[in-house]
Motif scaffolding. Sequence first.
Motif, PDB file in Angstrom:
ATOM      1  N   SER A   3      65.311  13.442  14.589  1.00 38.66           N
ATOM      2  CA  SER A   3      66.502  12.674  14.935  1.00 38.66           C
ATOM      3  C   SER A   3      67.751  13.226  14.269  1.00 38.66           C
ATOM      4  O   SER A   3      68.834  12.772  14.547  1.00 38.66           O
ATOM      5  CB  SER A   3      66.303  11.209  14.544  1.00 38.66           C
ATOM      6  OG  SER A   3      66.124  11.125  13.156  1.00 38.66           O
ATOM      7  N   GLN A   4      67.616  14.189  13.347  1.00 40.46           N
ATOM      8  CA  GLN A   4      68.790  14.735  12.687  1.00 40.46           C
ATOM      9  C   GLN A   4      69.449  15.798  13.568  1.00 40.46           C
ATOM     10  O   GLN A   4      68.843  16.305  14.496  1.00 40.46           O
ATOM     11  CB  GLN A   4      68.432  15.311  11.309  1.00 40.46           C
ATOM     12  CG  GLN A   4      67.692  16.625  11.344  1.00 40.46           C
ATOM     13  CD  GLN A   4      66.179  16.478  11.364  1.00 40.46           C
ATOM     14  OE1 GLN A   4      65.658  15.390  11.469  1.00 40.46           O
ATOM     15  NE2 GLN A   4      65.483  17.571  11.289  1.00 40.46           N
ATOM     16  N   GLN A   5      70.710  16.106  13.236  1.00 43.58           N
ATOM     17  CA  GLN A   5      71.458  17.132  13.968  1.00 43.58           C
ATOM     18  C   GLN A   5      70.792  18.488  13.765  1.00 43.58           C
ATOM     19  O   GLN A   5      70.471  18.861  12.659  1.00 43.58           O
ATOM     20  CB  GLN A   5      72.900  17.170  13.454  1.00 43.58           C
ATOM     21  CG  GLN A   5      73.792  18.131  14.185  1.00 43.58           C
ATOM     22  CD  GLN A   5      74.154  17.655  15.570  1.00 43.58           C
ATOM     23  OE1 GLN A   5      73.991  16.492  15.896  1.00 43.58           O
ATOM     24  NE2 GLN A   5      74.632  18.543  16.397  1.00 43.58           N
ATOM     25  N   LEU A  32      82.162  11.380  22.853  1.00 46.91           N
ATOM     26  CA  LEU A  32      83.182  10.464  22.333  1.00 46.91           C
ATOM     27  C   LEU A  32      82.701   9.021  22.250  1.00 46.91           C
ATOM     28  O   LEU A  32      83.285   8.208  21.552  1.00 46.91           O
ATOM     29  CB  LEU A  32      84.422  10.517  23.222  1.00 46.91           C
ATOM     30  CG  LEU A  32      85.192  11.828  23.198  1.00 46.91           C
ATOM     31  CD1 LEU A  32      86.299  11.791  24.243  1.00 46.91           C
ATOM     32  CD2 LEU A  32      85.756  12.087  21.826  1.00 46.91           C
ATOM     33  N   PHE A  33      81.632   8.692  22.959  1.00 45.67           N
ATOM     34  CA  PHE A  33      81.182   7.304  23.049  1.00 45.67           C
ATOM     35  C   PHE A  33      79.909   7.043  22.256  1.00 45.67           C
ATOM     36  O   PHE A  33      79.202   6.078  22.513  1.00 45.67           O
ATOM     37  CB  PHE A  33      80.995   6.924  24.509  1.00 45.67           C
ATOM     38  CG  PHE A  33      82.238   7.152  25.309  1.00 45.67           C
ATOM     39  CD1 PHE A  33      83.349   6.355  25.123  1.00 45.67           C
ATOM     40  CD2 PHE A  33      82.308   8.187  26.218  1.00 45.67           C
ATOM     41  CE1 PHE A  33      84.505   6.572  25.846  1.00 45.67           C
ATOM     42  CE2 PHE A  33      83.460   8.410  26.944  1.00 45.67           C
ATOM     43  CZ  PHE A  33      84.569   7.605  26.768  1.00 45.67           C
ATOM     44  N   GLY A  34      79.581   7.906  21.287  1.00 44.22           N
ATOM     45  CA  GLY A  34      78.435   7.669  20.418  1.00 44.22           C
ATOM     46  C   GLY A  34      77.130   8.259  20.904  1.00 44.22           C
ATOM     47  O   GLY A  34      76.125   8.167  20.216  1.00 44.22           O
ATOM     48  N   CYS A  58      71.553   8.216  23.300  1.00 38.82           N
ATOM     49  CA  CYS A  58      71.142   8.268  21.893  1.00 38.82           C
ATOM     50  C   CYS A  58      71.012   9.734  21.460  1.00 38.82           C
ATOM     51  O   CYS A  58      70.373  10.528  22.148  1.00 38.82           O
ATOM     52  CB  CYS A  58      69.803   7.551  21.757  1.00 38.82           C
ATOM     53  SG  CYS A  58      69.099   7.625  20.126  1.00 38.82           S
ATOM     54  N   PRO A  59      71.613  10.127  20.337  1.00 36.66           N
ATOM     55  CA  PRO A  59      71.490  11.511  19.865  1.00 36.66           C
ATOM     56  C   PRO A  59      70.038  11.944  19.647  1.00 36.66           C
ATOM     57  O   PRO A  59      69.692  13.106  19.846  1.00 36.66           O
ATOM     58  CB  PRO A  59      72.264  11.512  18.546  1.00 36.66           C
ATOM     59  CG  PRO A  59      73.250  10.408  18.684  1.00 36.66           C
ATOM     60  CD  PRO A  59      72.541   9.353  19.492  1.00 36.66           C
ATOM     61  N   ASN A  64      65.317  15.351  21.019  1.00 33.42           N
ATOM     62  CA  ASN A  64      63.950  15.432  21.538  1.00 33.42           C
ATOM     63  C   ASN A  64      63.880  16.318  22.774  1.00 33.42           C
ATOM     64  O   ASN A  64      62.927  17.091  22.934  1.00 33.42           O
ATOM     65  CB  ASN A  64      63.410  14.042  21.861  1.00 33.42           C
ATOM     66  CG  ASN A  64      63.154  13.231  20.615  1.00 33.42           C
ATOM     67  OD1 ASN A  64      62.975  13.773  19.528  1.00 33.42           O
ATOM     68  ND2 ASN A  64      63.165  11.914  20.759  1.00 33.42           N
ATOM     69  N   ALA A  65      64.866  16.226  23.646  1.00 32.48           N
ATOM     70  CA  ALA A  65      64.910  17.077  24.836  1.00 32.48           C
ATOM     71  C   ALA A  65      65.070  18.540  24.433  1.00 32.48           C
ATOM     72  O   ALA A  65      64.429  19.428  25.010  1.00 32.48           O
ATOM     73  CB  ALA A  65      66.040  16.641  25.759  1.00 32.48           C
TER      74      ALA A  65
END
Length: 86
Positions: A3-5, A32-34, A58-59, A64-65
């Motif tokens: 889940s981290q960058q 821009l929208f999270g 969701c980031p 995951n993709a």
Amino acid sequence: MPSQQREPVHLRRIDPARNMRRFYCLIVQPTLFGGASLIRDWGRIGTRGQTMMETFDCPADATNALVRIERTKKRRGYRETIAGAE
């Protein structure tokens, strides 16, 4: 479940016998929208190639993709690009 960058992923597939020189790049960028966008660039090395952008709410979904696509490409013969090596 990552889940981290993540850092951008740069892959190459070179097969001189088949005259194949391909690249594939994956990067997750915030929106821009999270949410987050998964940006994919691919094509023949030395050309501009093609670009596709998928947007996720969701980031973690975008990451995951990225991991799933990276795994698939590596199974097909793509390898990590070593920084500074040409």
